[in-house]
Design a protein around this motif. Structure first.
Motif, PDB file in Angstrom:
ATOM      1  N   VAL A 291       9.234   0.399  -3.572  1.00  0.00           N
ATOM      2  CA  VAL A 291       7.958   0.777  -4.182  1.00  0.00           C
ATOM      3  C   VAL A 291       8.061   2.168  -4.794  1.00  0.00           C
ATOM      4  O   VAL A 291       7.539   2.420  -5.897  1.00  0.00           O
ATOM      5  CB  VAL A 291       6.833   0.728  -3.126  1.00  0.00           C
TER       6      VAL A 291
ATOM      7  N   LEU B  66      -7.310   6.602  -6.301  1.00  0.00           N
ATOM      8  CA  LEU B  66      -7.903   7.827  -5.759  1.00  0.00           C
ATOM      9  C   LEU B  66      -8.767   7.552  -4.543  1.00  0.00           C
ATOM     10  O   LEU B  66      -9.034   8.447  -3.745  1.00  0.00           O
ATOM     11  CB  LEU B  66      -8.744   8.508  -6.831  1.00  0.00           C
TER      12      LEU B  66
ATOM     13  N   ARG C 145       0.857  -1.190   0.000  1.00  0.00           N
ATOM     14  CA  ARG C 145       0.000   0.000   0.000  1.00  0.00           C
ATOM     15  C   ARG C 145       0.891   1.236   0.000  1.00  0.00           C
ATOM     16  O   ARG C 145       1.097   1.884   1.017  1.00  0.00           O
ATOM     17  CB  ARG C 145      -0.902   0.011   1.239  1.00  0.00           C
ATOM     18  N   PHE C 146       1.407   1.521  -1.161  1.00  0.00           N
ATOM     19  CA  PHE C 146       2.301   2.684  -1.214  1.00  0.00           C
ATOM     20  C   PHE C 146       1.514   3.922  -1.647  1.00  0.00           C
ATOM     21  O   PHE C 146       0.756   3.904  -2.608  1.00  0.00           O
ATOM     22  CB  PHE C 146       3.422   2.426  -2.224  1.00  0.00           C
ATOM     23  N   GLY C 147       1.701   4.978  -0.893  1.00  0.00           N
ATOM     24  CA  GLY C 147       1.153   6.280  -1.294  1.00  0.00           C
ATOM     25  C   GLY C 147      -0.341   6.211  -1.523  1.00  0.00           C
ATOM     26  O   GLY C 147      -1.076   5.547  -0.833  1.00  0.00           O
ATOM     27  N   ALA C 148      -0.764   6.907  -2.530  1.00  0.00           N
ATOM     28  CA  ALA C 148      -2.176   6.932  -2.891  1.00  0.00           C
ATOM     29  C   ALA C 148      -2.273   6.514  -4.338  1.00  0.00           C
ATOM     30  O   ALA C 148      -2.588   7.292  -5.211  1.00  0.00           O
ATOM     31  CB  ALA C 148      -2.774   8.303  -2.673  1.00  0.00           C
ATOM     32  N   GLU C 149      -1.947   5.267  -4.604  1.00  0.00           N
ATOM     33  CA  GLU C 149      -1.910   4.806  -5.989  1.00  0.00           C
ATOM     34  C   GLU C 149      -3.310   4.793  -6.605  1.00  0.00           C
ATOM     35  O   GLU C 149      -3.460   4.864  -7.808  1.00  0.00           O
ATOM     36  CB  GLU C 149      -1.306   3.402  -6.062  1.00  0.00           C
TER      37      GLU C 149
ATOM     38  N   ASP D 206      -7.586   5.932   4.360  1.00  0.00           N
ATOM     39  CA  ASP D 206      -6.580   6.558   5.198  1.00  0.00           C
ATOM     40  C   ASP D 206      -7.165   7.200   6.446  1.00  0.00           C
ATOM     41  O   ASP D 206      -6.456   7.452   7.420  1.00  0.00           O
ATOM     42  CB  ASP D 206      -5.842   7.646   4.411  1.00  0.00           C
TER      43      ASP D 206
ATOM     44  N   ILE E 288       4.083   4.113   5.775  1.00  0.00           N
ATOM     45  CA  ILE E 288       4.096   2.913   4.936  1.00  0.00           C
ATOM     46  C   ILE E 288       5.070   3.084   3.783  1.00  0.00           C
ATOM     47  O   ILE E 288       4.963   2.431   2.755  1.00  0.00           O
ATOM     48  CB  ILE E 288       2.690   2.605   4.388  1.00  0.00           C
TER      49      ILE E 288
ATOM     50  N   ARG F 187      -4.758  13.607  -8.723  1.00  0.00           N
ATOM     51  CA  ARG F 187      -4.035  12.765  -7.755  1.00  0.00           C
ATOM     52  C   ARG F 187      -3.098  13.604  -6.895  1.00  0.00           C
ATOM     53  O   ARG F 187      -2.997  13.413  -5.680  1.00  0.00           O
ATOM     54  CB  ARG F 187      -3.249  11.694  -8.494  1.00  0.00           C
TER      55      ARG F 187
ATOM     56  N   ARG G 187      -6.548   5.400   9.606  1.00  0.00           N
ATOM     57  CA  ARG G 187      -5.156   5.449  10.011  1.00  0.00           C
ATOM     58  C   ARG G 187      -4.763   6.841  10.514  1.00  0.00           C
ATOM     59  O   ARG G 187      -3.823   6.995  11.272  1.00  0.00           O
ATOM     60  CB  ARG G 187      -4.284   5.078   8.807  1.00  0.00           C
ATOM     61  N   PHE G 188      -5.502   7.824  10.057  1.00  0.00           N
ATOM     62  CA  PHE G 188      -5.157   9.208  10.297  1.00  0.00           C
ATOM     63  C   PHE G 188      -5.016   9.524  11.792  1.00  0.00           C
ATOM     64  O   PHE G 188      -4.037  10.128  12.231  1.00  0.00           O
ATOM     65  CB  PHE G 188      -6.226  10.098   9.642  1.00  0.00           C
TER      66      PHE G 188
ATOM     67  N   ALA H 216      -7.973   5.853  -2.063  1.00  0.00           N
ATOM     68  CA  ALA H 216      -7.137   5.572  -0.900  1.00  0.00           C
ATOM     69  C   ALA H 216      -7.393   6.543   0.241  1.00  0.00           C
ATOM     70  O   ALA H 216      -7.223   6.214   1.407  1.00  0.00           O
ATOM     71  CB  ALA H 216      -5.665   5.623  -1.283  1.00  0.00           C
ATOM     72  N   GLU H 217      -7.825   7.749  -0.139  1.00  0.00           N
ATOM     73  CA  GLU H 217      -7.923   8.776   0.893  1.00  0.00           C
ATOM     74  C   GLU H 217      -8.930   8.394   1.988  1.00  0.00           C
ATOM     75  O   GLU H 217      -8.717   8.670   3.161  1.00  0.00           O
ATOM     76  CB  GLU H 217      -8.347  10.090   0.236  1.00  0.00           C
TER      77      GLU H 217
ATOM     78  N   ARG I  17       3.345  11.247   0.994  1.00  0.00           N
ATOM     79  CA  ARG I  17       2.158  10.897   1.777  1.00  0.00           C
ATOM     80  C   ARG I  17       2.332   9.536   2.445  1.00  0.00           C
ATOM     81  O   ARG I  17       1.999   9.349   3.621  1.00  0.00           O
ATOM     82  CB  ARG I  17       0.940  10.865   0.859  1.00  0.00           C
ATOM     83  N   ALA I  18       2.864   8.564   1.676  1.00  0.00           N
ATOM     84  CA  ALA I  18       3.088   7.228   2.241  1.00  0.00           C
ATOM     85  C   ALA I  18       4.065   7.305   3.406  1.00  0.00           C
ATOM     86  O   ALA I  18       3.894   6.631   4.429  1.00  0.00           O
ATOM     87  CB  ALA I  18       3.638   6.308   1.149  1.00  0.00           C
TER      88      ALA I  18
ATOM     89  N   ASN J  73      -3.279  13.851  -2.840  1.00  0.00           N
ATOM     90  CA  ASN J  73      -2.103  13.506  -2.032  1.00  0.00           C
ATOM     91  C   ASN J  73      -1.667  14.689  -1.171  1.00  0.00           C
ATOM     92  O   ASN J  73      -1.353  14.531   0.015  1.00  0.00           O
ATOM     93  CB  ASN J  73      -0.938  13.100  -2.936  1.00  0.00           C
TER      94      ASN J  73
ATOM     95  N   GLY K 150       3.014  11.216  -3.815  1.00  0.00           N
ATOM     96  CA  GLY K 150       2.493   9.951  -3.281  1.00  0.00           C
ATOM     97  C   GLY K 150       3.457   9.360  -2.259  1.00  0.00           C
ATOM     98  O   GLY K 150       3.049   8.876  -1.191  1.00  0.00           O
ATOM     99  N   ALA K 151       4.746   9.422  -2.580  1.00  0.00           N
ATOM    100  CA  ALA K 151       5.742   8.881  -1.667  1.00  0.00           C
ATOM    101  C   ALA K 151       5.764   9.647  -0.350  1.00  0.00           C
ATOM    102  O   ALA K 151       5.849   9.070   0.735  1.00  0.00           O
ATOM    103  CB  ALA K 151       7.115   8.932  -2.331  1.00  0.00           C
TER     104      ALA K 151
END
Lengths: 261, 110
Positions: free
Chosen positions: B56, A10, A4-8, A16, B51, B95, A19-20, A12-13, B45-46, B99, B42-43
């Motif tokens: 990745v 849309l 689950r990297f970043g927000a691959e 999150d 995470i 995106r 988790r926030f 994902a938010e 944010r991760a 992010n 994105g990175a």
């Protein structure tokens, strides 16, 4: 966790959000800690970020340096070219029209200038003949000595007539009285009056015209010279290279006569 | 820390060298830059989510750039390059915004 990297995606938010609450307390601390303690992962990220910065600056600079057409596709270029062609055609026709106008104006100006020149020439010629302008040129200077006072008005009038017939263009008595078509010759008790001015012997007449023709006009048999000699006077004819007739008469517009054309 | 240094070094290199963009790269570079920006945000944010994984990040960075360029390339071949570029920019922009919104919540708690 790596999957689950970043927000691959849309969406994902939303996930999150759970988790926030848990992560927000330590996320700042983690950021600060990482800034203080470099790691291998950071080195890879640094390289990639360097690449990004390099590419970004390059693109920005080439974008600012580039002209309008570098990035365009073929169809866009064709459209631009068509537009420019139409524009240049319009400019060409505009140039042609303006040049035509300029040519017309030049022609008009030249015609007007020629008319002005012609009128000036004519005014000068007429001014010399009518006596309103001073004149100079080849001619003769006649001096009539009259010790006995017997040379009459008629003798002088004869001389003037003969000079006119011989082509005199401008005539002057005593450097002061211009002889024109309307000049009067009178005689009273005190002497001769030319145009109202008294002239006394020796009479001096300046004449502009062909010198030999003028002088021969005075000398033919029973002519002016003969008459003066018969009256115990003498005639002297000089032929200076330039005779100056400087006196003028004021121009007067005709009151009765109008142009017959 | 190293990441920030790398970014600065890249920018300085670009400013100093002033390289010319090759003609074949010209249509793809802007899209690639935007795609890379998306990967970077994105990175980040991760990372704030805890995470982050560098493998990745590298893969997503490269694949983002390659796919963006590929889309533009295919679009050019199909004759809809301009429209497709716009579409890619719009998606990547959305995106990036989402992010950045998550990052903002992490940093400012708002």
């Amino acid at each position: 966790m790596p999957e689950r990297f970043g927000a691959e995606n849309l969406g994902a938010e939303r996930s999150d959000a759970n988790r926030f609450d848990a992560g927000k307390a330590d996320s700042r601390a983690r950021l600060l800690a990482t800034l203080r303690h470099p790691s291998r992962g950071q080195a890879v990220g640094g390289v990639l970020l360097g690449l990004l910065g390099f590419a970004m600056v390059t693109q920005v600079q080439s974008n600012e340096r580039d002209d309008t057409y570098a990035g365009l596709r073929t169809s866009d270029l064709v459209q631009v070219l068509n537009g420019l062609n139409a524009q240049s055609r319009r400019a060409d026709s505009e140039i042609a029209g303006l040049e035509r106008t300029r040519r017309q104006l030049t022609d008009q100006t030249q015609a007007r200038q020629a008319a002005v020149d012609r009128a000036k020439d004519q005014a000068q010629t007429l001014g010399i003949l009518a006596g309103t302008l001073p004149a100079e040129g080849p001619g003769i200077r006649i001096t009539v000595n009259d010790p006995e006072g017997k040379v009459s008005l008629n003798n002088l009038l004869d001389a003037v007539e003969e000079l006119r017939a011989a082509g005199a263009e401008a005539m002057e008595f005593d450097d002061s009285v211009r002889v024109i078509a309307q000049t009067s010759f009178e005689q009273d008790d005190s002497g001769l009056l030319v145009d109202g001015h008294q002239v006394d012997p020796p009479y001096v007449i300046d004449v502009i015209g062909d010198p030999s023709t003028l002088s021969s006009a005075l000398n033919f048999p029973l002519g002016f010279s003969y008459d003066v000699k018969a009256n115990d006077g003498s005639v002297k004819v000089d032929k200076p290279t330039t005779v100056k007739v400087s006196s003028t008469v004021p121009a007067t517009a005709p009151t009765d006569a109008t142009s017959g054309q | 820390m190293i990441a920030v240094v790398g970014l600065v070094v890249g920018i300085v290199l670009g400013l100093v060298l002033k390289p010319d963009v090759p003609l074949w790269l010209e249509p793809y570079l802007p899209i690639a830059v935007v795609a890379a920006l998306d990967a970077v945000f994105g990175a980040l944010r991760a990372f704030l989510d805890g995470i982050f994984n560098d493998k990745v990040f590298v893969i997503s960075f490269v694949s983002n750039v390659v796919i963006a360029a590929l889309i533009v390339f295919v679009g050019d071949k199909l004759g809809v390059g301009a429209q497709l570029s716009t579409g890619v920019i719009v998606v990547l922009g959305i995106r990036i915004f989402s992010n950045v919104a998550a990052i903002r919540r992490h940093i400012f708690h708002a």
